[in-house]
Write an enzyme that holds these catalytic residues in place. Structure first.
Site, mmCIF file in Angstrom:
data_model
loop_
_atom_site.group_PDB
_atom_site.id
_atom_site.type_symbol
_atom_site.label_atom_id
_atom_site.label_comp_id
_atom_site.label_asym_id
_atom_site.label_seq_id
_atom_site.Cartn_x
_atom_site.Cartn_y
_atom_site.Cartn_z
ATOM 1 N N ARG A 12 0.838 -1.212 0.000
ATOM 2 C CA ARG A 12 0.000 0.000 0.000
ATOM 3 C C ARG A 12 0.868 1.255 0.000
ATOM 4 O O ARG A 12 0.578 2.226 -0.709
ATOM 5 C CB ARG A 12 -0.927 -0.017 1.216
ATOM 6 C CG ARG A 12 -1.722 1.254 1.413
ATOM 7 C CD ARG A 12 -2.664 1.138 2.595
ATOM 8 N NE ARG A 12 -3.364 2.379 2.840
ATOM 9 C CZ ARG A 12 -2.983 3.302 3.720
ATOM 10 N NH1 ARG A 12 -1.882 3.100 4.451
ATOM 11 N NH2 ARG A 12 -3.664 4.414 3.877
ATOM 12 N N SER A 50 -6.650 2.456 0.320
ATOM 13 C CA SER A 50 -6.761 2.141 1.744
ATOM 14 C C SER A 50 -6.625 0.639 1.966
ATOM 15 O O SER A 50 -6.711 -0.166 1.027
ATOM 16 C CB SER A 50 -8.103 2.626 2.292
ATOM 17 O OG SER A 50 -9.163 1.858 1.765
ATOM 18 N N SER A 101 -18.208 -5.380 6.578
ATOM 19 C CA SER A 101 -18.455 -4.356 7.597
ATOM 20 C C SER A 101 -17.159 -4.139 8.366
ATOM 21 O O SER A 101 -16.650 -5.064 8.996
ATOM 22 C CB SER A 101 -19.582 -4.793 8.542
ATOM 23 O OG SER A 101 -19.809 -3.811 9.534
ATOM 24 N N ASN A 102 -16.626 -2.923 8.306
ATOM 25 C CA ASN A 102 -15.314 -2.620 8.889
ATOM 26 C C ASN A 102 -15.479 -1.623 10.027
ATOM 27 O O ASN A 102 -15.852 -0.472 9.811
ATOM 28 C CB ASN A 102 -14.386 -2.056 7.812
ATOM 29 C CG ASN A 102 -12.948 -1.978 8.283
ATOM 30 O OD1 ASN A 102 -12.659 -2.053 9.478
ATOM 31 N ND2 ASN A 102 -12.030 -1.828 7.343
ATOM 32 N N GLY A 131 -11.969 -6.241 12.131
ATOM 33 C CA GLY A 131 -11.537 -5.581 13.354
ATOM 34 C C GLY A 131 -10.277 -4.765 13.131
ATOM 35 O O GLY A 131 -9.747 -4.665 12.023
ATOM 36 N N HIS A 152 -25.839 -21.073 7.727
ATOM 37 C CA HIS A 152 -25.541 -22.509 7.724
ATOM 38 C C HIS A 152 -26.400 -23.274 6.726
ATOM 39 O O HIS A 152 -26.083 -24.423 6.377
ATOM 40 C CB HIS A 152 -25.728 -23.094 9.128
ATOM 41 C CG HIS A 152 -24.753 -24.172 9.463
ATOM 42 N ND1 HIS A 152 -24.375 -25.141 8.562
ATOM 43 C CD2 HIS A 152 -24.055 -24.439 10.597
ATOM 44 C CE1 HIS A 152 -23.505 -25.957 9.115
ATOM 45 N NE2 HIS A 152 -23.280 -25.560 10.353
ATOM 46 N N ASP A 155 -21.525 -24.490 4.748
ATOM 47 C CA ASP A 155 -21.137 -25.365 5.853
ATOM 48 C C ASP A 155 -19.864 -24.837 6.512
ATOM 49 O O ASP A 155 -19.122 -24.041 5.936
ATOM 50 C CB ASP A 155 -20.918 -26.791 5.351
ATOM 51 C CG ASP A 155 -22.212 -27.440 4.879
ATOM 52 O OD1 ASP A 155 -23.277 -27.044 5.398
ATOM 53 O OD2 ASP A 155 -22.157 -28.311 3.999
#
Length: 632
Positions: A446, A460, A551-552, A576, A605, A609
């Site tokens: 980066r 980013s 989702s960050n 995270g 599920h 799997d």
């Protein structure tokens, strides 16, 4: 005898004597000014406000014409030969329709290709054209009639002009009686259809266009008129913003496509939960026609008024720090008006800040509505002087602060988010897989790429994550699938939805075809989409769909979390924060310091799997720990 004109239909096999022509919107038909949704919205063959409903790509099939034409002409032998035209089912989910407009009047000749009427369905407004010459003998369903059941007879046509007079007093009741028995004196004449009210749209008004609320998303059932950008009497030029409508997905602005004048606003600014198909305003072509609509009020909106926000509970007055008498006498307070309190949002906010009881304020706005001026000029009534009777001192009562909470109205977007999240947690069997990823190589690559792009933009870490996720979905397509109740749909392209927090709520704009885009293009797309999302300018096609979601929350310092799946998708990846950790290494120290990021994959599920989810995470980790492999 009839054909359907609509758009976005790929094929239709005509039956004998009939064919279907699907109109285009590139060249607007002559007539009243057309209004379109924001310029960024793909047409999908839909005119937004002027009767065309956005929000469905559902393609009518051949059965539309079969339903339309399947019923042979029912002839009453006491009447000349005629054709009863029923309302067909024009979409797979249509149960009723609205007669938006009759293009022909009773007695008029109908030539081949003439537009007869426009019917608003649950998907779009569909125009009927004639393939043969005939005459309009009787209109049975007046213009503007809503919720007409499928199969209802809407008009009568005849082949010869001399047969028109026979249907002058024709009603469906009289036709039924004629076919059931021989002619007999009627006990009483059938009740004539109710005449349209003076305020209803009719021939007494100049040529005008009634703008209705369309469906702007597949799940939209109502909307909120957030703001009118034009006032009554103002000229509308092409490209002018007419209004902003808050849907269940976003706030969408409508632009004027042709010149005209705003003659009447039927739904006031701020009105919530306006049903689809409700007339919003009237547009005319000539300025001198504006005055004719001063008292125009269609029946659909006679009872539609801006809804007052939830009533604010009267704030508890602070108790003065004096001994409380044993038998307190309640002070006389003026009784506020009973029933609902109508108040503008700004006045409500000011009243809450000042601790004013709205039931004691007299409104001077339209229909007694409380407005800002009433709050500013309000003088609270003084409480009656406390009784001077002596009382033994008692314990002091701690004063209760006024305005200890505020009720925030739920927006349509927030309501839909709540419904979908609840649906997801209740119907999708979630399970979660976590893994740590060494981000050292990504950070180095980066840094080098951003030096090369200096002055053009920046890449980013999230852009690397999007690219790695898309490539992992190609390697493990089971994770790029959707549960469709009867089948599992495996997608061959990867459209990555990126969760973005906005003042209105969470929204997921889409990076389309992320698997074939470079990092620079992905970075540009994300910056543009995030900016439009926060400004409320996203168009429906930019956030509806997607095959995989990211989702960050790492930028907020969150180490790890579990995200809720966005149905009908099968997976969502929660990112995270990265933190420095010691890892074993073959060097003198025996360890290295690495930037490690924790990710958690939420899986459905029913579709993915556990072993498949683990396989996807392994591919994702490989791409990030060796970013050069993204080039293969």
């Amino acid at each position: 005898m009839w054909r359907v004109c609509a758009r976005r239909v790929q094929s239709a096999v005509p039956r004998a004597g009939f064919r279907a022509r699907w109109a285009t919107l590139k060249g607007p038909r002559t007539g009243p000014a057309a209004v379109r949704c924001g310029s960024g919205i793909p047409s999908y063959g839909v005119r937004s406000l002027c009767g065309w409903s956005y929000g469905s790509a559902t393609v009518p099939r051949n059965r539309i014409l079969q339903q339309l034409l399947g019923s042979p002409s029912r002839r009453s032998y006491s009447l000349p030969p005629h054709q009863k035209v029923p309302l067909p089912s024009l979409s797979p989910t249509m149960q009723a329709g609205t007669i938006a407009r009759w293009e022909k009047k009773e007695g008029e000749k109908i030539s081949e290709g003439d537009l007869i009427a426009e019917v608003e369905t649950d998907k779009a407004t569909v125009g009927f054209e004639s393939l043969e010459e005939c005459y309009m003998a009787k209109i049975l369903v007046p213009e503007g009639t809503r919720d007409v059941p499928v199969g209802s007879i809407i008009c009568i046509t005849v082949e010869k002009p001399q047969d028109i007079e026979a249907f002058k007093n024709y009603t469906l009741d009289s036709a039924t009686a004629a076919t059931q028995a021989a002619p007999a004196p009627a006990a009483a004449p059938a009740a004539a259809p109710a005449a349209p009210s003076a305020s209803a749209p009719g021939s007494s008004y100049p040529v005008h266009m009634q703008i209705v609320l369309p469906a702007l998303s597949p799940t939209m059932t109502m909307g909120t008129v957030q703001r009118w950008e034009k006032k009554v009497g103002e000229k509308l030029s092409e490209g002018d913003l007419l209004a902003e409508i808050e849907t269940d997905k976003a706030t969408i602005g409508f632009e004027v496509q042709e010149e005209g004048y705003l003659a009447k606003i039927l739904v006031p600014e701020g009105t919530r939960d306006v049903p689809l198909g409700t007339p919003l305003c009237i547009i005319v072509e000539k300025q001198e026609d504006i005055a004719a609509f001063a008292d125009y009020r269609p029946t659909e909106v006679t009872s539609l008024k801006p809804q007052a926000p939830p009533p604010v509970p009267p704030p508890v007055a602070a108790v003065p720090p004096i001994p409380q008498p044993l038998a307190p006498t309640p002070s006389a307070a003026p009784a506020g008006p009973k029933g609902r309190v109508f108040v503008s949002p700004l006045a409500k906010k000011l009243a809450a800040e000042k601790g004013i009881d709205l039931t004691q304020v007299k409104g001077t706005g339209p229909e007694g509505r409380i407005i800002k001026k009433d709050i500013d000029s309000f003088v609270p009534t003084k409480a009656a002087p406390a009784a001077a009777a002596a009382a033994p001192p008692g314990p002091r009562v701690a004063p209760t602060p006024a305005g200890v909470f505020i009720d925030i109205p739920i927006s349509n977007i927030r309501r839909v988010i709540a419904q979908r999240l609840m649906q997801s947690k209740q119907t999708i069997p979630h399970y979660y897989l976590s893994v740590d990823v060494n981000m050292g190589e990504v950070l180095l690559v980066r840094k080098e790429l951003n030096k090369m792009l200096e002055g053009k933009g920046k890449i980013s870490v999230n852009d690397f994550i999007i690219k790695a996720s898309a490539l992992a979905c190609l390697k493990v397509p089971e994770a790029n699938s959707s549960w469709m109740d009867t089948v599992i749909r495996q997608n061959h392209v990867v459209d990555v939805s990126v969760a973005v927090s906005t003042p209105a709520g969470l929204i997921t704009p889409i990076v389309f075809n992320a698997h074939i885009k470079g990092l620079e293009t992905i970075a540009s797309d994300v910056v543009s989409l995030a900016s439009k999302a926060r400004e409320g300018k996203l168009q429906p096609h930019e956030f509806q769909g997607g095959t995989f979601t990211i989702s960050n929350l790492g930028m907020f310092g969150i180490k790890n979390f579990s995200a809720i799946i966005n149905p009908p998708q099968a997976c969502i990846l929660a990112i995270g924060a990265s933190e420095d950790k010691l890892i074993p290494a073959d060097n003198e120290k025996g360890f290295d310091v690495a930037s490690v990021m924790s990710v958690t994959l939420s899986c459905d599920h029913r579709v993915v799997d556990g072993a498949v989810g683990a396989q996807w995470l392994a591919e994702f980790k490989k791409y990030l720990e060796k970013p050069v492999t993204m080039l293969l």
